[in-house]
Motif scaffolding. Structure first.
Motif, PDB file in Angstrom:
ATOM      1  N   MET A 378      -0.011 -10.562  -3.045  1.00 12.89           N
ATOM      2  CA  MET A 378      -0.572 -10.129  -1.950  1.00 12.89           C
ATOM      3  C   MET A 378       0.605  -9.306  -0.950  1.00 12.89           C
ATOM      4  SD  MET A 378      -3.168  -9.672  -0.272  1.00 12.89           S
ATOM      5  CE  MET A 378      -4.261 -10.721  -0.965  1.00 12.89           C
ATOM      6  N   THR A 379       1.794  -9.809  -0.877  1.00 13.59           N
ATOM      7  CA  THR A 379       2.696  -9.194  -0.042  1.00 13.59           C
ATOM      8  C   THR A 379       2.823  -7.639  -0.361  1.00 13.59           C
ATOM      9  OG1 THR A 379       4.080 -11.127   0.324  1.00 13.59           O
ATOM     10  CG2 THR A 379       5.266  -8.998   0.688  1.00 13.59           C
ATOM     11  N   TRP A 380       2.773  -7.145  -1.721  1.00 18.15           N
ATOM     12  CA  TRP A 380       3.076  -6.035  -2.236  1.00 18.15           C
ATOM     13  C   TRP A 380       2.014  -5.198  -2.055  1.00 18.15           C
ATOM     14  CZ3 TRP A 380       4.446  -1.444  -3.519  1.00 18.15           C
ATOM     15  CH2 TRP A 380       3.738  -0.826  -4.602  1.00 18.15           C
ATOM     16  N   ARG A 381       0.918  -5.590  -2.274  1.00 15.97           N
ATOM     17  CA  ARG A 381      -0.372  -4.997  -2.158  1.00 15.97           C
ATOM     18  C   ARG A 381      -0.482  -4.625  -0.483  1.00 15.97           C
ATOM     19  NH1 ARG A 381      -3.556  -5.422  -6.641  1.00 15.97           N
ATOM     20  NH2 ARG A 381      -2.911  -6.635  -8.220  1.00 15.97           N
ATOM     21  N   GLU A 382      -0.169  -5.526   0.367  1.00 20.34           N
ATOM     22  CA  GLU A 382      -0.473  -5.031   1.785  1.00 20.34           C
ATOM     23  C   GLU A 382       0.542  -3.997   2.152  1.00 20.34           C
ATOM     24  OE1 GLU A 382       0.166  -8.970   3.537  1.00 20.34           O
ATOM     25  OE2 GLU A 382      -1.863  -9.549   3.588  1.00 20.34           O
ATOM     26  N   ILE A 383       1.934  -4.230   1.485  1.00 21.72           N
ATOM     27  CA  ILE A 383       2.846  -2.984   1.780  1.00 21.72           C
ATOM     28  C   ILE A 383       2.218  -1.646   1.400  1.00 21.72           C
ATOM     29  CG2 ILE A 383       5.020  -1.983   1.241  1.00 21.72           C
ATOM     30  CD1 ILE A 383       6.043  -4.987   1.334  1.00 21.72           C
ATOM     31  N   LEU A 384       1.577  -1.450   0.084  1.00 24.37           N
ATOM     32  CA  LEU A 384       0.885  -0.520  -0.448  1.00 24.37           C
ATOM     33  C   LEU A 384      -0.134   0.139   0.338  1.00 24.37           C
ATOM     34  CD1 LEU A 384       1.154   1.453  -2.867  1.00 24.37           C
ATOM     35  CD2 LEU A 384      -0.440  -0.028  -4.078  1.00 24.37           C
ATOM     36  N   VAL A 385      -0.856  -0.921   0.852  1.00 26.35           N
ATOM     37  CA  VAL A 385      -2.070  -0.316   1.841  1.00 26.35           C
ATOM     38  C   VAL A 385      -1.613   0.251   2.996  1.00 26.35           C
ATOM     39  CG1 VAL A 385      -3.924  -1.251   3.124  1.00 26.35           C
ATOM     40  CG2 VAL A 385      -3.572  -2.018   0.863  1.00 26.35           C
ATOM     41  N   LYS A 386      -0.567  -0.399   3.544  1.00 29.17           N
ATOM     42  CA  LYS A 386       0.034   0.077   4.725  1.00 29.17           C
ATOM     43  C   LYS A 386       0.926   1.171   4.768  1.00 29.17           C
ATOM     44  CE  LYS A 386       2.617  -1.998   8.798  1.00 29.17           C
ATOM     45  NZ  LYS A 386       3.208  -3.176   9.584  1.00 29.17           N
ATOM     46  N   GLU A 387       1.911   1.521   3.802  1.00 25.52           N
ATOM     47  CA  GLU A 387       2.527   2.328   3.736  1.00 25.52           C
ATOM     48  C   GLU A 387       2.371   3.590   2.795  1.00 25.52           C
ATOM     49  OE1 GLU A 387       6.640   1.061   3.653  1.00 25.52           O
ATOM     50  OE2 GLU A 387       6.200  -0.843   4.500  1.00 25.52           O
ATOM     51  N   GLY A 388       1.330   3.113   1.906  1.00 22.13           N
ATOM     52  CA  GLY A 388       1.018   4.122   0.795  1.00 22.13           C
ATOM     53  C   GLY A 388       0.769   5.586   1.115  1.00 22.13           C
ATOM     54  N   THR A 389       0.136   5.867   1.932  1.00 20.51           N
ATOM     55  CA  THR A 389       0.034   7.351   2.385  1.00 20.51           C
ATOM     56  C   THR A 389       0.637   7.418   3.817  1.00 20.51           C
ATOM     57  OG1 THR A 389      -2.224   6.462   3.648  1.00 20.51           O
ATOM     58  CG2 THR A 389      -2.299   7.335   1.593  1.00 20.51           C
ATOM     59  N   ALA A 390       1.560   6.638   4.288  1.00 17.67           N
ATOM     60  CA  ALA A 390       2.321   6.918   5.560  1.00 17.67           C
ATOM     61  C   ALA A 390       3.416   7.902   5.393  1.00 17.67           C
ATOM     62  CB  ALA A 390       2.888   5.543   6.032  1.00 17.67           C
ATOM     63  N   LYS A 391       3.858   8.402   6.355  1.00 14.91           N
ATOM     64  CA  LYS A 391       5.004   9.466   6.275  1.00 14.91           C
ATOM     65  C   LYS A 391       6.260   8.607   6.055  1.00 14.91           C
ATOM     66  CE  LYS A 391       2.495  12.913   9.013  1.00 14.91           C
ATOM     67  NZ  LYS A 391       2.732  13.656  10.409  1.00 14.91           N
ATOM     68  N   TYR A 392       6.363   7.441   6.530  1.00 15.02           N
ATOM     69  CA  TYR A 392       7.719   6.826   6.373  1.00 15.02           C
ATOM     70  C   TYR A 392       7.458   5.336   6.110  1.00 15.02           C
ATOM     71  CZ  TYR A 392       8.584  10.803   9.468  1.00 15.02           C
ATOM     72  OH  TYR A 392       8.700  12.116   9.850  1.00 15.02           O
ATOM     73  N   ALA A 393       8.635   4.980   5.609  1.00 14.40           N
ATOM     74  CA  ALA A 393       8.408   3.348   5.629  1.00 14.40           C
ATOM     75  C   ALA A 393       8.406   2.343   6.694  1.00 14.40           C
ATOM     76  CB  ALA A 393       9.496   3.031   4.615  1.00 14.40           C
ATOM     77  N   ASP A 394       8.013   1.377   6.659  1.00 13.57           N
ATOM     78  CA  ASP A 394       7.686   0.220   8.001  1.00 13.57           C
ATOM     79  C   ASP A 394       8.302  -1.000   7.481  1.00 13.57           C
ATOM     80  OD1 ASP A 394       7.347  -1.041   9.829  1.00 13.57           O
ATOM     81  OD2 ASP A 394       5.064  -1.080   9.722  1.00 13.57           O
ATOM     82  N   THR A 395       9.676  -1.084   7.776  1.00 10.74           N
ATOM     83  CA  THR A 395      10.589  -2.502   7.695  1.00 10.74           C
ATOM     84  C   THR A 395      10.628  -3.188   8.833  1.00 10.74           C
ATOM     85  OG1 THR A 395      12.500  -1.167   8.026  1.00 10.74           O
ATOM     86  CG2 THR A 395      11.704  -0.915   5.977  1.00 10.74           C
ATOM     87  N   SER A 396       9.669  -3.149   9.942  1.00 10.49           N
ATOM     88  CA  SER A 396       9.744  -3.657  11.106  1.00 10.49           C
ATOM     89  C   SER A 396       9.649  -5.260  10.989  1.00 10.49           C
ATOM     90  CB  SER A 396       8.898  -3.297  12.243  1.00 10.49           C
ATOM     91  OG  SER A 396       7.601  -3.145  11.627  1.00 10.49           O
ATOM     92  N   ASN A 397       8.875  -5.720   9.667  1.00  8.39           N
ATOM     93  CA  ASN A 397       8.614  -6.929   9.630  1.00  8.39           C
ATOM     94  C   ASN A 397       9.798  -7.808   8.882  1.00  8.39           C
ATOM     95  OD1 ASN A 397       6.115  -6.795  10.777  1.00  8.39           O
ATOM     96  ND2 ASN A 397       5.076  -6.335   9.006  1.00  8.39           N
ATOM     97  N   SER A 398      10.822  -7.187   8.719  1.00  6.70           N
ATOM     98  CA  SER A 398      11.861  -7.773   7.912  1.00  6.70           C
ATOM     99  C   SER A 398      12.408  -8.926   8.882  1.00  6.70           C
ATOM    100  CB  SER A 398      13.076  -6.619   7.642  1.00  6.70           C
ATOM    101  OG  SER A 398      14.310  -7.303   7.309  1.00  6.70           O
ATOM    102  N   GLN A 399      12.665 -10.065   7.885  1.00  5.42           N
ATOM    103  CA  GLN A 399      13.280 -11.251   8.685  1.00  5.42           C
ATOM    104  C   GLN A 399      14.776 -11.339   8.658  1.00  5.42           C
ATOM    105  OE1 GLN A 399      10.975 -13.609   9.969  1.00  5.42           O
ATOM    106  NE2 GLN A 399       9.778 -11.928   9.184  1.00  5.42           N
ATOM    107  N   VAL A 400      15.472 -10.447   8.103  1.00  5.80           N
ATOM    108  CA  VAL A 400      16.626 -10.268   8.253  1.00  5.80           C
ATOM    109  C   VAL A 400      17.177  -9.248   9.024  1.00  5.80           C
ATOM    110  CG1 VAL A 400      18.777  -9.913   6.581  1.00  5.80           C
ATOM    111  CG2 VAL A 400      17.036 -10.678   5.516  1.00  5.80           C
ATOM    112  N   LYS A 401      17.676  -9.808   9.988  1.00  7.44           N
ATOM    113  CA  LYS A 401      18.143  -9.039  11.394  1.00  7.44           C
ATOM    114  C   LYS A 401      18.895  -7.713  11.260  1.00  7.44           C
ATOM    115  CE  LYS A 401      17.366 -12.715  14.551  1.00  7.44           C
ATOM    116  NZ  LYS A 401      17.967 -13.546  15.750  1.00  7.44           N
ATOM    117  N   HIS A 402      20.032  -7.869  10.356  1.00  8.74           N
ATOM    118  CA  HIS A 402      20.975  -6.802  10.200  1.00  8.74           C
ATOM    119  C   HIS A 402      20.281  -5.768   9.402  1.00  8.74           C
ATOM    120  CE1 HIS A 402      21.759  -8.891   6.237  1.00  8.74           C
ATOM    121  NE2 HIS A 402      22.130  -7.617   5.929  1.00  8.74           N
ATOM    122  N   VAL A 403      19.455  -6.354   8.270  1.00  6.09           N
ATOM    123  CA  VAL A 403      18.662  -5.253   7.592  1.00  6.09           C
ATOM    124  C   VAL A 403      17.685  -4.342   8.312  1.00  6.09           C
ATOM    125  CG1 VAL A 403      17.153  -4.973   5.656  1.00  6.09           C
ATOM    126  CG2 VAL A 403      19.084  -6.498   5.242  1.00  6.09           C
TER     127      VAL A 403
END
Length: 708
Positions: A378-403
């Protein structure tokens, strides 16, 4: 056929399924669609005339029919129906048919039926029979269908040097179509294909090492590699590595022919005479995925003499490359890198993993969770739906702060530069979905009619691939010749060799699960079949190889009879594949089979590679003898010997023998992964003896280790 209902408005339903209708060679699903009934002033006066006054009807309920199953003849006829009740429905039928027809018929047969239907309707119109306006429309629609077919699915007609199908269309158009539009378009397409073929011939050249090149880019790679300083892993920057892998992956993904991904096409489905050339674009993508995974393993194990610190540096660099791929939305190489790091020869190096920094371990763990098998990926599928046709990646949900901070800075820099990113998906997800659909739904229903409902669900997956291929066009990465030369020059290790080197780095008695992967649940949710498409000896590696390696070698593959899980997302319900613009979440097309009375089990044959298994839809009515006979047929075994076999479920702490007689569905343990073995009863005694020997040997080693 239309009829009216005075009670439609109170129900508040715009459409609902009503039932089925059967005709000769076809089954329709009937639905009721509520539309607003437009009442004119004249009709209102008629309704209110005299003493009798009636409330005017506000809604019209239309009965719509969509084709559910039919013969090839009726499916083709429905491409140009005489009575078009719903233009959107008819457009969808055209898109679904053109995307999937190769699984049940040929282009020649489709042309035969269309040509025959055109001439019949044209003759009726010439004789002045009633309905000529409709017949004229049918002829016009057939002409439009042929134009759309040649435009969207050019590969069906690209068969040099004869271009036989195009010549068939041209000859028919010149003989029967007076307006000349189809003939003009066909001649234009012929000329263009011939020019392209001639250009390829001019570009094709031989080089001293015997390789044959077919494009300017290939020439650039070879010529540049001789003059530039050879690269190695240490000298290639993280960004360059990610960019070049993304370029290679995107070029291959853009060339994937969507219908090659159909389960009935590329998986061969045990049909004799078919070969891997039936899906060359899928094969090429799988080969690239495997090459990246092998590259990870080869660079980490390239020398057994380097220090732990140096090996840690290599692993951390691969984690950085994977993170760059994430920002570039290259999920294919991202998954391949993770697969290489999770392969058994690398996974078992616990001393090395223990030395990986905490920050990199957290970063790696987060990347691994993207492709977690939890809840049908489900995680991968949700990312694909959210970012598949987007212009840029969305890594705002990252739990690793420095990343998160570092990635956001890079993405912001991309925005400021105006450079958009495409998407290269993990193709294995789509292949798995299509394989599951092919396994779960029958090809034919009700007296051997083609199950067109199945084709509609397959089209939903193919449409996603087509949409993402368009987004992959957004990449603007310049290929580097020296990188391609280095990438091709790295020698891949066979499984036996890599495992031997791994044991030299860290002996067996010292290895344990690395801390960086302590949360991995992946002890083989699914193993995939890669031997169908790869000649590497890795494909037949022993069962003790880590699942993720054998899984993801093919994960681009999601192999025949090794279904993953099904897609919970689909394309927006557009009537034209060329106009699809977004992804939206939906329920899996397979959910109906994944209920309290149905489940899919995966069964491998005892003595064969665990990478090869068959999928069986198990219902609450299935008994063990019938299931075993079905499996015997799938494995090409003699069904008469079914009584000599036993079905065994693999459990985390052992095995569960399914009773020889009784309800198989209720006998299995459904709380664990549905992995089974079909085994001869005569083998069980030998297996028990081997298990006893392994237990004794393990205890002896523990004693020796304690004494030392």
């Amino acid at each position: 056929m239309n009829f009216f209902s005075r009670h439609s408005e109170s129900r508040g339903e715009s459409s609902r399924e009503w039932g089925e209708e059967k005709e000769d060679g076809v089954i329709y699903t009937v639905s009721l669609k509520k539309v607003r009934h437009q009442t004119t002033t004249t009709s209102l006066q008629k309704l209110t005339h005299g003493e009798n006054w009636f409330q005017p009807l506000q809604w019209e309920t239309m009965k719509l029919r969509t084709l559910k199953a039919g013969t090839v003849e009726r499916l083709v006829e429905n491409l140009a129906p005489e009575d078009v009740e719903d233009q959107d429905t008819n457009s969808m039928h055209l898109n679904v048919f053109l995307a999937t027809y190769r699984a049940f018929t040929t282009a020649d047969e489709v042309l035969d039926i269309l040509f025959r239907r055109y001439t019949e309707y044209k003759e009726c119109r010439r004789r002045g029979e009633n309905g000529k306006d409709s017949r004229h429309d049918v002829c016009r629609i057939i002409q439009s269908v042929l134009c759309i077919w040649m435009d969207i699915y050019q590969d069906d007609f690209d068969d040099p040097p004869a271009y036989r199908l195009l010549h068939r269309v041209l000859e028919f158009a010149e003989a029967h179509m007076s307006d000349g539009e189809l003939a003009r378009q066909t001649r234009h397409k012929l000329d263009r294909l011939r020019r392209n073929e001639a250009l390829k011939g001019q570009q094709k050249m031989s080089v001293p090492n015997g390789h044959h090149l077919t494009s300017n880019e290939d020439v650039l790679f070879i010529e540049g590699s001789d003059s530039e300083q050879p690269l190695d892993f240490d000298t290639i920057s993280v960004r360059t590595m990610a960019d070049q892998l993304t370029y290679m992956d995107a070029e291959l993904f853009k060339k994937v022919v969507p219908h090659h991904c159909l389960g009935s096409v590329w998986s061969r489905r045990d049909k004799k005479g078919k070969s891997t050339t039936d899906a060359p674009t899928v094969k090429a993508t799988i080969a690239q995925f495997n090459a990246v995974s092998f590259l990870v393993i080869a660079t980490i194990l390239r020398s057994t003499s380097i220090s732990i610190e140096e090996r840690v540096r290599i692993i951390e660099k691969w984690i950085d490359i994977a993170q760059e791929c994430r920002i570039l939305k290259n999920f294919s190489s991202l998954k391949a890198i993770i697969s290489g790091l999770q392969s058994n020869p690398i996974y078992r190096l616990s001393d090395t993993w223990a030395a990986v920094s905490k920050e990199k371990s957290e970063e790696y763990e987060e990347l691994c969770t993207i492709f977690s098998e939890e809840n049908n990926q489900m995680t991968w599928r949700e990312i694909l739906v959210k970012e598949g046709t987007a212009k840029y990646a969305d890594t705002s949900n990252s739990q690793v702060k420095h990343v998160r901070k570092e990635n956001m800075q890079k993405i912001q820099a991309q925005r400021l530069s105006g450079v958009m990113q495409g998407t290269v998906p993990y193709l294995g997800t789509f292949l798995t979905d299509l394989m599951m659909l092919d396994t779960a739904m029958p090809d034919t229903v009700d007296s051997n009619l083609i199950n067109f409902e199945k084709k509609k669900k397959e089209f939903e997956v193919l449409a996603q691939i087509q949409l993402l291929q368009k987004t992959a066009q957004n990449y603007n990465i310049v290929p580097e010749p020296s990188f391609q030369a280095w990438f091709d020059s790295v020698e891949h290790l066979r499984y036996e060799e890599s495992y031997r080197l791994s044991c030299e780095v860290q002996p067996l008695s010292e290895s344990m699960s690395p801390p960086a992967q302590s949360n991995r649940k992946e002890r083989s949710l699914r193993k995939r079949i890669s031997r169908l498409f790869s000649t590497s000896d890795w494909e037949t590696s022993s069962a003790n190889s880590n699942t993720s390696q054998s899984e993801d070698r093919v994960s681009e593959t999601s192999m025949p009879d090794s279904p993953d899980s099904l897609m919970p997302e689909k394309m927006s319900a557009s009537s034209s594949s060329s106009s699809l613009t977004s992804l939206e979440m939906s329920t899996s097309p397979y959910k109906a089979y994944d209920s309290s009375s149905n489940c899919v089990i995966r069964v491998s044959l005892s003595g064969e590679s665990d990478n090869i298994y068959k999928s069986v839809l198990l219902t609450h009515q299935d008994h063990t003898p019938g299931v075993i006979k079905s499996l015997m047929s799938k494995f090409n075994l003699d069904a008469e010997e079914a009584e000599e076999y036993r079905l065994v479920q693999k459990l985390p702490d052992g095995e569960l023998q399914i009773p020889d007689h009784g309800n198989c569905f209720y006998a299995i343990n459904q709380s664990v992964e549905p992995n089974f073995i079909l085994r001869k009863k005569s083998e069980e005694g030998e297996l028990h003896r081997k298990s006893k020997k392994r237990t004794t040997l393990r205890k002896l080693m523990e004693v020796v280790s304690t004494q030392s």
